[in-house]
Design a protein around this motif. Structure first.
Motif, mmCIF file in Angstrom:
data_model
loop_
_atom_site.group_PDB
_atom_site.id
_atom_site.type_symbol
_atom_site.label_atom_id
_atom_site.label_comp_id
_atom_site.label_asym_id
_atom_site.label_seq_id
_atom_site.Cartn_x
_atom_site.Cartn_y
_atom_site.Cartn_z
ATOM 1 N N ARG A 10 88.551 -25.408 24.097
ATOM 2 C CA ARG A 10 88.882 -24.009 24.359
ATOM 3 C C ARG A 10 87.711 -23.388 25.089
ATOM 4 O O ARG A 10 86.573 -23.527 24.669
ATOM 5 C CB ARG A 10 89.118 -23.242 23.047
ATOM 6 N N GLY A 11 87.957 -22.721 26.178
ATOM 7 C CA GLY A 11 86.900 -22.055 26.929
ATOM 8 C C GLY A 11 87.135 -22.181 28.412
ATOM 9 O O GLY A 11 88.253 -22.395 28.873
ATOM 10 N N ASP A 12 86.055 -22.063 29.171
ATOM 11 C CA ASP A 12 86.147 -22.197 30.622
ATOM 12 C C ASP A 12 85.026 -23.100 31.109
ATOM 13 O O ASP A 12 84.323 -23.714 30.308
ATOM 14 C CB ASP A 12 86.110 -20.820 31.303
ATOM 15 N N SER A 13 84.845 -23.166 32.425
ATOM 16 C CA SER A 13 83.853 -24.088 32.983
ATOM 17 C C SER A 13 82.418 -23.690 32.642
ATOM 18 O O SER A 13 81.512 -24.504 32.740
ATOM 19 C CB SER A 13 84.023 -24.186 34.495
ATOM 20 N N ASN A 14 82.190 -22.441 32.241
ATOM 21 C CA ASN A 14 80.847 -21.982 31.893
ATOM 22 C C ASN A 14 80.504 -22.177 30.425
ATOM 23 O O ASN A 14 79.353 -22.400 30.075
ATOM 24 C CB ASN A 14 80.682 -20.503 32.243
ATOM 25 N N ASP A 15 81.483 -22.066 29.565
ATOM 26 C CA ASP A 15 81.217 -22.138 28.135
ATOM 27 C C ASP A 15 82.504 -22.504 27.399
ATOM 28 O O ASP A 15 83.581 -22.088 27.798
ATOM 29 C CB ASP A 15 80.696 -20.789 27.628
ATOM 30 N N GLY A 16 82.378 -23.253 26.356
ATOM 31 C CA GLY A 16 83.545 -23.601 25.562
ATOM 32 C C GLY A 16 83.171 -24.517 24.422
ATOM 33 O O GLY A 16 82.016 -24.936 24.287
ATOM 34 N N LYS A 17 84.164 -24.811 23.591
ATOM 35 C CA LYS A 17 83.961 -25.711 22.461
ATOM 36 C C LYS A 17 85.302 -26.298 22.085
ATOM 37 O O LYS A 17 86.353 -25.833 22.534
ATOM 38 C CB LYS A 17 83.344 -24.979 21.287
ATOM 39 N N THR A 18 85.276 -27.332 21.268
ATOM 40 C CA THR A 18 86.518 -27.902 20.772
ATOM 41 C C THR A 18 86.857 -27.276 19.427
ATOM 42 O O THR A 18 85.970 -26.957 18.637
ATOM 43 C CB THR A 18 86.428 -29.431 20.635
ATOM 44 N N ILE A 19 88.132 -27.098 19.199
ATOM 45 C CA ILE A 19 88.645 -26.534 17.952
ATOM 46 C C ILE A 19 89.687 -27.497 17.407
ATOM 47 O O ILE A 19 90.532 -27.999 18.153
ATOM 48 C CB ILE A 19 89.247 -25.136 18.174
#
Length: 89
Positions: A10-19
């Motif tokens: 979940r997120g975009d190319s700049n920041d995200g993580k897996t849920i």
């Protein structure tokens, strides 16, 4: 009905993580079916792309457990369900 854990980015190319999401899994489900379940019942803001539903257009492509795949052609019963199934863009 059996259950599996999908670990979805979940997120975009700049920041995200897996849920992690616990989802039902029925025999012969394709890997995009639990993604649509997540979108419909658990995270309505999840973006899931698809177009042809026949493995021709490639719009449903994702990295599933480290391999590039079409989610409309990847069967859930071919994936190990004793550990999280990772889905990345």
């Amino acid at each position: 009905m059996a259950e599996a854990t999908l670990r979805v980015f979940r997120g975009d190319s700049n920041d995200g993580k897996t849920i992690d999401y616990r989802v039902p899994v029925a025999p012969a489900w394709l890997s995009w079916t639990p993604l649509h379940y997540i979108q419909g019942y658990l995270a309505p803001d999840l973006a899931v792309r698809w177009n042809c539903k026949a493995g021709k257009c490639g719009s449903c492509s994702a990295e599933v457990n480290g391999r590039p795949r079409l989610t409309c052609k990847t069967r859930m019963d071919e994936l190990p369900q004793d550990q999280p199934i990772t889905v990345l863009p």
